[in-house]
Design a protein around this motif. Sequence first.
Motif, mmCIF file in Angstrom:
data_model
loop_
_atom_site.group_PDB
_atom_site.id
_atom_site.type_symbol
_atom_site.label_atom_id
_atom_site.label_comp_id
_atom_site.label_asym_id
_atom_site.label_seq_id
_atom_site.Cartn_x
_atom_site.Cartn_y
_atom_site.Cartn_z
ATOM 1 N N ALA A 164 29.160 20.666 -7.132
ATOM 2 C CA ALA A 164 30.436 20.433 -7.829
ATOM 3 C C ALA A 164 30.461 21.179 -9.156
ATOM 4 O O ALA A 164 31.477 21.778 -9.535
ATOM 5 C CB ALA A 164 30.638 18.941 -8.052
ATOM 6 N N GLN A 165 29.332 21.174 -9.873
ATOM 7 C CA GLN A 165 29.257 21.881 -11.151
ATOM 8 C C GLN A 165 29.382 23.386 -10.955
ATOM 9 O O GLN A 165 30.050 24.080 -11.728
ATOM 10 C CB GLN A 165 27.935 21.542 -11.843
ATOM 11 C CG GLN A 165 27.793 22.102 -13.250
ATOM 12 C CD GLN A 165 27.157 23.485 -13.291
ATOM 13 O OE1 GLN A 165 26.613 23.946 -12.285
ATOM 14 N NE2 GLN A 165 27.248 24.143 -14.427
ATOM 15 N N LEU A 166 28.750 23.915 -9.907
ATOM 16 C CA LEU A 166 28.833 25.347 -9.634
ATOM 17 C C LEU A 166 30.264 25.755 -9.284
ATOM 18 O O LEU A 166 30.749 26.804 -9.717
ATOM 19 C CB LEU A 166 27.888 25.726 -8.494
ATOM 20 C CG LEU A 166 26.396 25.729 -8.817
ATOM 21 C CD1 LEU A 166 25.579 25.935 -7.544
ATOM 22 C CD2 LEU A 166 26.052 26.790 -9.851
ATOM 23 N N ALA A 167 30.939 24.936 -8.477
ATOM 24 C CA ALA A 167 32.313 25.252 -8.081
ATOM 25 C C ALA A 167 33.211 25.387 -9.299
ATOM 26 O O ALA A 167 34.021 26.317 -9.400
ATOM 27 C CB ALA A 167 32.850 24.181 -7.141
ATOM 28 N N ILE A 168 33.074 24.481 -10.251
ATOM 29 C CA ILE A 168 33.889 24.528 -11.462
ATOM 30 C C ILE A 168 33.395 25.616 -12.408
ATOM 31 O O ILE A 168 34.168 26.327 -13.045
ATOM 32 C CB ILE A 168 33.888 23.155 -12.162
ATOM 33 C CG1 ILE A 168 34.594 22.121 -11.279
ATOM 34 C CG2 ILE A 168 34.544 23.232 -13.528
ATOM 35 C CD1 ILE A 168 34.529 20.713 -11.820
#
Length: 476
Positions: free
Chosen positions: A376-380
């Motif tokens: 989720a952090q990478l996507a954002i």
Amino acid sequence: MESTNTRGVGWTWLAVLVAVFMVAIDTLVVTTALPVIRVDLGADLEGLEWTVNAYTLTFAVFLLSGAALGDRLGRRAVFGGALVVFIAASALAALSDSVGMLVTARAIQGLGAAAILPLTLTLLASVVSPEQRGHAFGLWGAMVGLGIALGPVIGGSITEYQSWQWIFWINVPIGLLLLPVLARVRESRGGAGRLDPVGTVLVTAGLFGIVYGLVRGNGEGWTSGSVLTGLIGGGVLVLAFLAWESRAKAPMVPLSLFRTRGFSLTMVAALIMPFGVFGAIFLATQYLQTVLGYTPLEAGVRTLPWTAMPLLAAPISGRLTDKIGGRPLVFLGLIMQAVGIGWVGLIAEPDLAYGRLVIPFILTGLGLGTFLAPVAQLAIGFAPPELEGVASGVSNAIRQFGTVLGVSVAGAILGAYGGFTSGQTFTDGLVVAYLVAASALAVGALVTLGIPGRAEPRPVPVARSGAGQTVSAARR
């Protein structure tokens, strides 16, 4: 807008947490009831696949549209309408006397859930200060994880002591009690709330065609006209969706996001993880009951070493992500899941002692929890600030697509290499499906090695043109 007004904050928290728990439970609550539904409604493997996939498919396709509708028409208003849809669909599912009726009800349920889930986040953000959002979203994520973990147990206990219909009936009183709570929630809007109806139709029809072909392949033959039409036609429509998104004024999925190598590879990992894991869960709950002879409740409890581990691993993984970056944790999570599922595939047999499943179940669950926060952090992190919300929605939608494909492929493999005729035939099919899932997860882990080390591609305004363009920070 009363941005600093605390009116309705407590009611918003209550509505959000109860609603997200209810929606999260319904993701897996039906899995432990599938063997009973198969007997009660005379369903075949195809019917069981659609019982799971109908919910997940509509959930995935309309996830971004649900959030956009809330921004345009009012989040509380759309949330309330979606809740009414979810309640009505739950009642329809409980009243179903055929697989077709149940599948239809599940599809409508997914439609309601697709608006409820993203709007729980935006409603929460509208009453929580930016400094407190990390904590608030952490509680939101914990409630999602709790719902997913308890889904098989709750579904198993209700099926065993009442009937499978009550896994849907229970949503009705909870939903009805939430409606007056919503009246105390402050209305909010945000952004332009742009919709993409053409894109929605194209991707819905395309994915339906692909899933239809995968589900019907064993029964009708992989070279039959209807199966080939579904697979080829669905693929063409998905390509048409991509072509449309590249030129649409308000695209559902801005393809500019995928010009970043980090985001593109992160989305590959986001697709592969549920493909491998949720197809395996779909077969595991049936294996525990159909082959090993456990009751629905006993089967649900025995999945907890798998489904509950993310509650322990995800918070730790989230903190580590801030320190070492997301790539090593996404890699580790996929490897742990590949090993755990592959382990089960290598030891599965009709008279297997449950104790031999505990360690690989725990390993797989820890891997799932390790994976979720950093992806989720990478996507954002690989998205520009103005597209962070869209990037998060795209990531969630792709994970739902992965679940749909995973269940479809797992069912197709079970039908091709095994079946329900005996414990041995079911195990034969499960073994092949698990080894395929483990291989896919291992490939996904290798893909993550190409993700840049730190996902911090924030645009740096070192130069600005008249059109307002920025020069982005270099991506390592």
